[in-house]
Write a protein that holds these residues in place. Structure first.
Motif, PDB file in Angstrom:
ATOM      1  N   SER A 191      48.779  -0.221   0.310  1.00 38.36           N
ATOM      2  CA  SER A 191      47.717  -0.800   1.144  1.00 38.36           C
ATOM      3  C   SER A 191      47.275  -2.115   0.539  1.00 38.36           C
ATOM      4  CB  SER A 191      46.509   0.137   1.198  1.00 38.36           C
ATOM      5  OG  SER A 191      46.820   1.252   1.966  1.00 38.36           O
ATOM      6  N   VAL A 192      47.195  -3.128   1.369  1.00 38.18           N
ATOM      7  CA  VAL A 192      46.706  -4.418   0.892  1.00 38.18           C
ATOM      8  C   VAL A 192      45.231  -4.495   1.274  1.00 38.18           C
ATOM      9  CG1 VAL A 192      46.999  -6.914   1.030  1.00 38.18           C
ATOM     10  CG2 VAL A 192      48.983  -5.419   1.152  1.00 38.18           C
TER      11      VAL A 192
ATOM     12  N   GLY B  43      36.335  11.750  -6.227  1.00 36.97           N
ATOM     13  CA  GLY B  43      36.160  10.596  -5.335  1.00 36.97           C
ATOM     14  C   GLY B  43      36.802  10.762  -3.973  1.00 36.97           C
ATOM     15  N   PRO B  44      38.087  11.189  -3.919  1.00 42.44           N
ATOM     16  CA  PRO B  44      38.721  11.329  -2.603  1.00 42.44           C
ATOM     17  C   PRO B  44      37.952  12.279  -1.677  1.00 42.44           C
ATOM     18  CG  PRO B  44      40.367  11.430  -4.341  1.00 42.44           C
ATOM     19  CD  PRO B  44      39.037  11.421  -5.014  1.00 42.44           C
ATOM     20  N   ALA B  45      37.380  13.349  -2.271  1.00 41.98           N
ATOM     21  CA  ALA B  45      36.633  14.303  -1.439  1.00 41.98           C
ATOM     22  C   ALA B  45      35.393  13.631  -0.858  1.00 41.98           C
ATOM     23  CB  ALA B  45      36.246  15.518  -2.273  1.00 41.98           C
ATOM     24  N   VAL B  46      34.740  12.808  -1.674  1.00 36.83           N
ATOM     25  CA  VAL B  46      33.545  12.084  -1.202  1.00 36.83           C
ATOM     26  C   VAL B  46      33.946  11.170  -0.046  1.00 36.83           C
ATOM     27  CG1 VAL B  46      31.760  10.410  -1.854  1.00 36.83           C
ATOM     28  CG2 VAL B  46      32.454  12.188  -3.487  1.00 36.83           C
TER      29      VAL B  46
ATOM     30  N   LEU C  96      43.955   3.752   2.599  1.00 30.57           N
ATOM     31  CA  LEU C  96      44.142   3.819   1.144  1.00 30.57           C
ATOM     32  C   LEU C  96      44.425   5.255   0.698  1.00 30.57           C
ATOM     33  CD1 LEU C  96      44.089   2.386  -1.549  1.00 30.57           C
ATOM     34  CD2 LEU C  96      41.626   2.620  -1.602  1.00 30.57           C
ATOM     35  N   LEU C  97      43.707   6.196   1.297  1.00 29.03           N
ATOM     36  CA  LEU C  97      43.918   7.604   0.934  1.00 29.03           C
ATOM     37  C   LEU C  97      45.332   8.071   1.295  1.00 29.03           C
ATOM     38  CD1 LEU C  97      40.445   9.093   1.951  1.00 29.03           C
ATOM     39  CD2 LEU C  97      41.364   8.944  -0.368  1.00 29.03           C
ATOM     40  N   ASN C  98      45.916   7.416   2.286  1.00 27.55           N
ATOM     41  CA  ASN C  98      47.278   7.797   2.702  1.00 27.55           C
ATOM     42  C   ASN C  98      48.369   6.977   2.003  1.00 27.55           C
ATOM     43  OD1 ASN C  98      46.556   9.776   4.567  1.00 27.55           O
ATOM     44  ND2 ASN C  98      46.029   8.226   6.084  1.00 27.55           N
ATOM     45  N   SER C  99      47.975   6.120   1.078  1.00 25.11           N
ATOM     46  CA  SER C  99      48.962   5.237   0.441  1.00 25.11           C
ATOM     47  C   SER C  99      49.252   5.675  -0.990  1.00 25.11           C
ATOM     48  CB  SER C  99      48.449   3.801   0.413  1.00 25.11           C
ATOM     49  OG  SER C  99      48.235   3.349   1.714  1.00 25.11           O
ATOM     50  N   ASP C 100      50.376   5.124  -1.519  1.00 22.16           N
ATOM     51  CA  ASP C 100      50.722   5.427  -2.909  1.00 22.16           C
ATOM     52  C   ASP C 100      49.948   4.535  -3.867  1.00 22.16           C
ATOM     53  OD1 ASP C 100      52.628   7.365  -2.253  1.00 22.16           O
ATOM     54  OD2 ASP C 100      54.094   5.803  -1.776  1.00 22.16           O
ATOM     55  N   LEU C 101      49.737   3.285  -3.467  1.00 22.62           N
ATOM     56  CA  LEU C 101      48.959   2.392  -4.338  1.00 22.62           C
ATOM     57  C   LEU C 101      48.283   1.291  -3.521  1.00 22.62           C
ATOM     58  CD1 LEU C 101      50.565  -0.534  -5.123  1.00 22.62           C
ATOM     59  CD2 LEU C 101      51.975   1.036  -6.382  1.00 22.62           C
TER      60      LEU C 101
ATOM     61  N   MET D 127      37.379   5.127  -6.046  1.00 18.54           N
ATOM     62  CA  MET D 127      37.098   6.518  -5.669  1.00 18.54           C
ATOM     63  C   MET D 127      38.290   7.183  -4.983  1.00 18.54           C
ATOM     64  SD  MET D 127      33.199   6.156  -4.306  1.00 18.54           S
ATOM     65  CE  MET D 127      32.854   7.873  -3.982  1.00 18.54           C
ATOM     66  N   ALA D 128      39.190   6.364  -4.441  1.00 24.01           N
ATOM     67  CA  ALA D 128      40.357   6.928  -3.743  1.00 24.01           C
ATOM     68  C   ALA D 128      41.390   7.471  -4.734  1.00 24.01           C
ATOM     69  CB  ALA D 128      40.993   5.869  -2.854  1.00 24.01           C
ATOM     70  N   ALA D 129      41.210   7.196  -6.021  1.00 18.52           N
ATOM     71  CA  ALA D 129      42.091   7.692  -7.079  1.00 18.52           C
ATOM     72  C   ALA D 129      43.544   7.281  -6.881  1.00 18.52           C
ATOM     73  CB  ALA D 129      41.966   9.213  -7.200  1.00 18.52           C
ATOM     74  N   LYS D 130      43.723   6.058  -6.499  1.00 19.72           N
ATOM     75  CA  LYS D 130      45.082   5.521  -6.355  1.00 19.72           C
ATOM     76  C   LYS D 130      45.242   4.371  -7.347  1.00 19.72           C
ATOM     77  CE  LYS D 130      45.957   7.940  -2.611  1.00 19.72           C
ATOM     78  NZ  LYS D 130      47.025   8.902  -2.424  1.00 19.72           N
ATOM     79  N   PRO D 131      46.476   4.142  -7.816  1.00 23.09           N
ATOM     80  CA  PRO D 131      46.646   2.982  -8.698  1.00 23.09           C
ATOM     81  C   PRO D 131      46.284   1.693  -7.963  1.00 23.09           C
ATOM     82  CG  PRO D 131      48.661   4.310  -8.579  1.00 23.09           C
ATOM     83  CD  PRO D 131      47.734   4.836  -7.536  1.00 23.09           C
ATOM     84  N   ILE D 132      45.543   0.842  -8.650  1.00 24.23           N
ATOM     85  CA  ILE D 132      45.135  -0.428  -8.022  1.00 24.23           C
ATOM     86  C   ILE D 132      45.749  -1.579  -8.819  1.00 24.23           C
ATOM     87  CG2 ILE D 132      43.180  -1.945  -7.451  1.00 24.23           C
ATOM     88  CD1 ILE D 132      41.449   0.569  -7.173  1.00 24.23           C
ATOM     89  N   ILE D 133      46.412  -2.470  -8.109  1.00 23.28           N
ATOM     90  CA  ILE D 133      46.924  -3.681  -8.767  1.00 23.28           C
ATOM     91  C   ILE D 133      46.139  -4.876  -8.227  1.00 23.28           C
ATOM     92  CG2 ILE D 133      48.933  -5.180  -9.107  1.00 23.28           C
ATOM     93  CD1 ILE D 133      50.670  -2.672  -8.704  1.00 23.28           C
TER      94      ILE D 133
END
Lengths: 453, 463
Positions: B9-10, B87-90, B114-119, B143-149
């Protein structure tokens, strides 16, 4: 690679080239015909180019010319191969032109295999020379196709065929396949005819000479004989041949036919098959040369993947609360939106002289603080200096919107003469004016036009 | 190994150049909508990164986050004792609320994707100061607990990256990538994909394949553009016309026609080069180029245009506006002496004396031969090469017009000039009047010339 696969692959290259040649002289009418299959970008580029070519061949009405040209080529090949068969029969008959049925063995051998071997060695030598101009075979193809199919669109078909053959270096191999097939058919029909003649007619083979003595002739016949000894077929010696015994004549006749089959048909068949397999392998490994003018410009279009909207804009009409802006207020104040701004000295001085500085409004907590401050006694005017290098967004607009009930006059000042987002700010504040207030209660000023007063 | 495309996700604040960033990655100047207005992208749009035929990654362009402060405060309402560390649950609770449909519709789209993405690729406009609202955005995204670049966009020499890098480091984001959608290079893309590999090692193989495909595409663009130029140079330098020398008006008309055909050929090449780099005619980004509707403003026979590129007109060419400027008139061997004449007759059969034999032939038939001057060839070469250079160092996403300075930046070496001169009598090589030519010697020549031009270009592009 089977013949069918080879034909299909070659046809693909030819069709792509045909459209390229045609578009060199006739510009494609619009983008949709340039890249009609933009949605298929996960397909290989060659496939996409071919699909495009198929669409455009029909669009440019080149399909009839192409199919006619293919038919012409087939007809030309058929004619060439038929001639080969006829010439082969003719060659065998030419051997039998003596009324006495006496055949000179070296003479017959030379007539049957001499020219073929000479041409074969010329072909071998030519394989190591790269022609500068288009070769004889391509001229024959050109003339032939123009003869059978003389129309302007067919010219493009011919042009593209010749270009495909030369650009991908297939011409020589294809010509080799055709010439070897031609000679194979010619020598095959010759050997067949000769077998029939030898089967039903009686011939006497001689080995005559005026200048050579017997040992030399024996040596020569031994040499000739050894050429087939690996097959167990032997040539009787000269003395036996000169004795004219019937069983010796039969042996010589069989030897002659085997010689023709092995060193005539055999050589041509094997070389033809090798050429065909090299050609097939080359075609199989071929990729369309996409750097060519007329193709290279299409690649960026074909590489583009299709975009798809996943989460659509619902266009929900959000009703914002209509703020009640007071008619009167007390005191003039100055706020900086979002961050402490680096104002020009002149501007800062004007602001400080005219307004009481309230600092930065950046968060909802700041807005709450100001609401508490001006709730009972609204301000006469609030100057809000805006950094128009930053974009307007719902967050900062919410803050500006929140100031409206707190002041009788709101003065928005864009601090940069040429900020990145000046136009965006003009648009959003003018919208705010039209929606929530009259122009007298909200004022918008650009740094280059006015002072903060 | 990942057996499905990597989903990315961008995300980022509104107007930070998310769509521009995607345009650059996708090499598609038409992807999405780009403008200086906020909220230009209001939908989530999916695009694909493809290597050969394999979909390596799916990229999702999301709307800009605009009201992160209010949203951050709002999200606190969903934190309970049970989910305070989830975070994702919130975020899921928030997505189910009425506010996500109305007040924070735009932000909800970002979070859902974002919740549906890998990063997530968090695009930052480095021209802006680090404001609290941006930090709120980061807090929400984390909060989405995904890697962020973090992708630091719009970098230039004046960019102050340290405040951003410090702020990101404070929230444990040390892997930021520098990127400039206005002027990008393969190196930028490589660094970005390397960070993606670091964040998602499972996708290493496919991302490496993507990198290789990208490198191939870059090479292809340069080679194809150079090939177009080499073809043009061969077409023009071998184009020769013979006209009746006694008829002055016919000569004038022929000169005019000669000129126009060369100009058309050059413009066709120009359009081809632009298309190779993904530009179409009428593209607003081309409006500052000295080009209108795919044609150069100043044609290559204009002696004034030569001056800018440091091309000196020979003494014979003084009047730039005359029809004949830039056209070499071979007067049919009128000045040839008897010896030369005999030599020409003898030598006419071999390659080296083609020029003399052609002139002789022209003399005998009373014709005058026309060919492009070396200055015209140099003009064509330099101008197109400058354009290719400008396009190579430019990002696909840049919305600003392409900038091209027609200056004497290239020195065309003698070897290239000599090479072009050596083929001037190969009149059958020119495609100016013929659609297609099947000549292996010509093809070999174009290949060699292309390599020399590529060398010249590489030397000027590399710092």
């Amino acid at each position: 690679m089977g013949t069918q696969q080879f034909k299909q692959k070659f046809l693909k290259l030819w069709q792509i080239e045909l459209v390229r040649c045609y578009e060199h002289d006739h510009k494609p009418p619009n983008v949709s015909t340039i890249a009609p299959n933009q949605t298929n970008s996960q397909k290989p580029l060659d496939t996409q180019l071919h699909e495009r070519a198929l669409v455009l061949i029909k669009y440019y009405k080149l399909d009839t010319a192409l199919s006619k040209s293919i038919a012409s080529l087939k007809l030309m090949l058929l004619l060439v191969f038929t001639f080969a068969l006829i010439f082969g029969v003719g060659l065998a008959k030419a051997v039998d032109n003596s009324a006495t049925r006496e055949l000179s063995l070296p003479g017959v051998l030379l007539a049957l295999l001499g020219f073929h071997l000479l041409m074969y060695f010329i072909w071998l030598a030519s394989f190591f020379v790269r022609p500068k101009q288009s070769g004889i075979s391509s001229n024959i193809i050109k003339q032939g196709m123009q003869f059978f199919n003389p129309n302007p669109k067919a010219n493009y078909v011919t042009q593209s065929l010749l270009h495909t053959l030369s650009h991908y270096q297939l011409g020589k191999l294809l010509a080799a396949c055709i010439t070897h097939t031609y000679w194979f058919l010619l020598l095959f029909s010759s050997s067949l005819m000769l077998s029939l003649l030898f089967l039903f007619q009686s011939y006497t083979f001689t080995w005559e000479t005026t200048v050579l003595d017997l040992p030399v002739m024996n040596h020569l016949s031994e040499l000739l004989g050894s050429s087939l000894s690996w097959l167990g077929v032997n040539l009787p010696d000269v003395t036996a041949l000169q004795a004219a015994e019937p069983n010796i004549q039969a042996k010589v006749g069989r030897w002659l036919i085997v010689m023709l089959v092995v060193y005539g048909c055999g050589i041509r068949l094997i070389t033809g098959l090798i050429s065909a397999s090299v050609l097939a392998t080359r075609v199989q490994n071929l990729e369309v040369d996409k750097t060519q003018p007329g193709l290279s410009n299409l690649i960026p279009l074909l590489l583009r993947g299709a975009a798809q909207t996943i989460d659509k804009d619902s266009s929900v009409n959000k009703q914002t609360e209509q703020p009640n802006q007071p008619n009167l207020g007390l005191g003039d104040y100055w706020l900086e939106l979002e961050h402490a701004q680096n104002l020009s000295e002149q501007l800062a001085e004007q602001a400080i002289t005219r307004y009481k500085a309230l600092g930065v409004i950046a968060t909802l907590t700041d807005l709450e603080r100001l609401t508490d401050q001006f709730n009972m006694q609204p301000a006469a005017s609030i100057l809000i200096t805006i950094d128009n290098q930053l974009t307007p967004d719902r967050g900062n607009l919410r803050l500006i919107h929140g100031l409206l009930p707190l002041t009788a006059h709101l003065h928005c000042y864009l601090i940069h003469p040429q900020g990145n987002f000046t136009e965006s700010w003009l648009a959003v504040i003018n919208q705010l004016i039209s929606e929530h207030a009259t122009k007298s209660t909200i004022r918008l000023t650009l740094a280059e036009y006015d002072h903060v007063k | 190994m990942l057996n499905k495309p990597l989903t990315m996700s961008v995300v980022g604040h509104t107007n930070t150049g998310k769509t521009s960033f995607l345009r650059t990655l996708l090499k598609d100047p038409h992807f999405g909508e780009v403008s200086a207005r906020p909220s230009t992208t209001r939908e989530v749009i999916r695009a694909q990164l493809i290597a050969e035929t394999e979909i390596i990654a799916e990229l999702f362009d999301t709307p800009g986050l605009e009201d992160s402060q209010a949203l951050y405060l709002h999200l606190q309402d969903y934190i309970t004792l049970e989910n305070k560390h989830n975070g994702p649950a919130v975020l899921q609770l928030f997505l189910g609320s009425q506010e996500a449909k109305i007040d924070f519709e735009q932000e909800a789209k970002v979070i859902r994707q974002l919740l549906n993405s890998d990063l997530a690729l968090f695009v930052i406009d480095t021209r802006t100061p680090v404001l609290e609202k941006y930090l709120d955005e980061l807090a929400i995204l984390r909060m989405a607990a995904k890697p962020i670049i973090p992708v630091l966009n719009f970098i230039n020499k004046e960019s102050e990256l340290l405040p951003w890098q410090t702020a990101l480091a404070r929230v444990n984001l040390h892997n930021s990538v520098l990127f400039d959608t206005q002027s990008t290079s393969l190196a930028h893309e490589t660094r970005l994909l390397e960070q993606c590999i670091a964040a998602m090692p499972i996708a290493r193989d496919s991302l490496v394949r993507l990198l290789k495909a990208r490198e191939k595409q870059e090479v292809f663009k340069n080679t194809a553009a150079i090939h177009l130029l080499a073809e043009l140079l061969v077409d023009v330098s071998t184009y020769q016309v013979a006209v009746d020398a006694s008829n002055e008006s016919e000569v004038m008309q022929a000169q005019l026609k000669f000129k126009n055909l060369v100009i058309d050929a050059e413009n066709q090449c120009l359009q081809g080069i632009l298309a190779v780099f993904g530009f179409e005619l009428g593209d607003a980004r081309l409006e500052q180029l000295p080009i209108t509707q795919g044609s150069w403003h100043q044609h290559s026979f204009d002696t004034k245009a030569w001056q800018n590129l440091g091309i000196e007109a020979s003494t014979g060419i003084v009047a730039g506006g005359t029809v004949g400027a830039g056209i070499d008139l071979l007067t049919g061997g009128l000045s040839l002496g008897a010896g030369t004449l005999i030599g020409a007759l003898v030598g006419g059969v071999y390659q080296g004396s083609k020029k003399i034999s052609r002139q002789l032939q022209a003399k005998l038939t009373g014709k005058v031969l026309m060919q492009a001057d070396s200055q015209v060839l140099e003009m064509i070469l330099k101008r197109q090469l400058l354009l290719i250079k400008a396009l190579i160092i430019r990002g696909h996403a840049a919305i600003e017009p392409v900038h091209l300075e027609l200056t004497n930046a290239f020195t065309v070496n003698q070897a290239i000039k000599k090479q072009l001169k050596s083929i001037s009598q190969e009149t059958s090589w020119s495609r100016i009047l013929v659609g297609s030519i099947n000549n292996s010697e010509r093809a070999d020549f174009i290949k060699t010339l292309g390599l020399k031009l590529e060398k010249l270009l590489t030397a000027s592009v590399l710092p």
